[in-house]
Design an enzyme around this catalytic site. Structure first.
Site, PDB file in Angstrom:
ATOM      1  N   LYS A  89       0.834  -1.208   0.000  1.00 24.38           N
ATOM      2  CA  LYS A  89       0.000   0.000   0.000  1.00 24.38           C
ATOM      3  C   LYS A  89       0.874   1.267   0.000  1.00 24.38           C
ATOM      4  CE  LYS A  89      -3.498   2.815   0.620  1.00 24.38           C
ATOM      5  NZ  LYS A  89      -4.567   3.083  -0.315  1.00 24.38           N
ATOM      6  N   LYS A 118      -0.743  11.344   6.126  1.00 25.52           N
ATOM      7  CA  LYS A 118      -0.542  10.211   7.040  1.00 25.52           C
ATOM      8  C   LYS A 118       0.184   9.073   6.325  1.00 25.52           C
ATOM      9  CE  LYS A 118      -3.636   7.183   7.050  1.00 25.52           C
ATOM     10  NZ  LYS A 118      -3.935   5.868   6.490  1.00 25.52           N
TER      11      LYS A 118
END
Ligand code: NAD
Length: 298
Positions: free
Chosen positions: A171, A239
């Site tokens: 990811k 983030k």
């Protein structure tokens, strides 16, 4: 079909849980946002009183939370999943978090005989809604195989990329490509617009060539339509890139392009755009060039 626990009913978790209900699974759900819980309850889910309660009622517990601290709190904290789950239960964390935290949480769960997969997704809200997300999974083959019928409801693809944490490493790679690609699309469209060429025609002309990409097709029309509602929020991409840079620096991998886009995102956050879609990266370049990318009036 056995009952599934689902914790985290936000932009992604809500449509995912609704799809599982539609596919005939029974769900027990939890979120600190009561409005989201109510909506999923109306669609037929049972409501748990805490992550612990959810875990005591389901053998498979899916989490879809913002980041590492929330996953740690919900799974390992007081009244958390670990307290309620039986030996042999399977926790499937579909949030995008730091790979090292996935490993830490999995190790803590293993002490009680609870299994875990990290299974972050890409595709954003539209693909969560139509059940065609890409799911990147880390963990044991047998646990992955057990989840395949559920991944089939949620995703168009699901690939086991390695042991626990490998899903989140994958990811992070995905988020590098998306961030740098949006910045490249932004630079190109701002340059073309200021040079006096209609960005829509530029987009049409190049999308079938080597410059074409899923990012170009998804974001260029939204930039030209001035649509910056999320989608995927700048704050969430910050983030993810923080997780990327922390992970890459820890293993000795310099990432100059990612670091550059991170600073662009930080500037946009300072400008009050943290809750906008990451397509608003174009606004950073627009400010520098004093031009706005929009379709030429017919
Ligand atoms: P979101 O903020 O919309 O949803 C998170 C949900 O978790 C919220 O409903 C929130 O109330 C809940 N929550 C937070 N702390 C909690 C706690 N302690 N206990 C119970 N519930 C709690 O975020 P999202 O956009 O749905 O993203 C979820 C994850 O999926 C993130 O890791 C994100 O990076 C990832 N992701 C998002 C997208 C996207 O396009 N939005 C795409 C791919 C991956």
């Amino acid at each position: 079909m056995s009952k599934i626990g689902f914790i985290g009913l936000g932009i992604m978790g809500k449509p995912m849980s609704l799809n599982l209900l539609k596919a005939g699974h029974s769900l027990v759900v939890y979120d600190i946002n009561q409005a989201a819980v109510e909506e999923v309850k109306q669609a037929g889910a049972e409501v748990g009183s805490s992550p612990k309660d959810v875990a005591s009622k389901a053998k498979i517990i899916i989490t879809m939370l913002p980041n590492s601290p929330q996953v740690k709190a919900v799974v390992l904290g007081a009244n958390g999943v670990m307290e309620g789950a039986e030996k042999g239960s399977l926790v499937v964390d579909m949030s995008s978090i730091a790979p090292l935290v996935s490993r830490e949480v999995a190790e803590a769960l293993a002490v009680k005989g609870i299994r875990m997969l990290d299974a972050p997704v890409s595709g954003g809200q539209p693909k969560a809604i139509d059940g065609t997300m890409s799911i990147m999974v880390g963990g044991a083959q047998a646990d992955f195989d057990e989840m395949v019928p559920i991944f089939k409801v949620l995703g168009g693809s699901y690939v086991l990329t390695g042991g626990i944490g490998a899903g989140n490493v994958t990811k992070l790679a995905n988020q590098i490509i998306v961030a740098v690609n949006i910045a490249a699309v932004s630079e190109a469209l701002v340059m073309a617009t200021k040079a006096g060429v209609d960005p829509e025609l530029v987009y049409k002309a190049i999308r079938g060539g080597l410059a074409g990409s899923t990012v170009l097709d998804a974001k260029a029309p939204l930039m030209m339509d001035r649509k910056f509602n999320p989608g995927f929020r700048i704050n969430l991409h910050i983030k993810d890139l923080a997780n990327v840079l922390e992970t890459s620096h820890g293993i000795g991998v310099p990432l100059p392009l990612t670091a550059g886009v991170m600073e662009i995102l930080q500037a946009l956050k300072v400008d009050g755009l943290g809750e906008c879609d990451h397509g608003a990266i174009v606004k950073f370049y627009e400010k520098l060039a004093q031009i706005e990318v929009k379709r030429t009036e017919a």
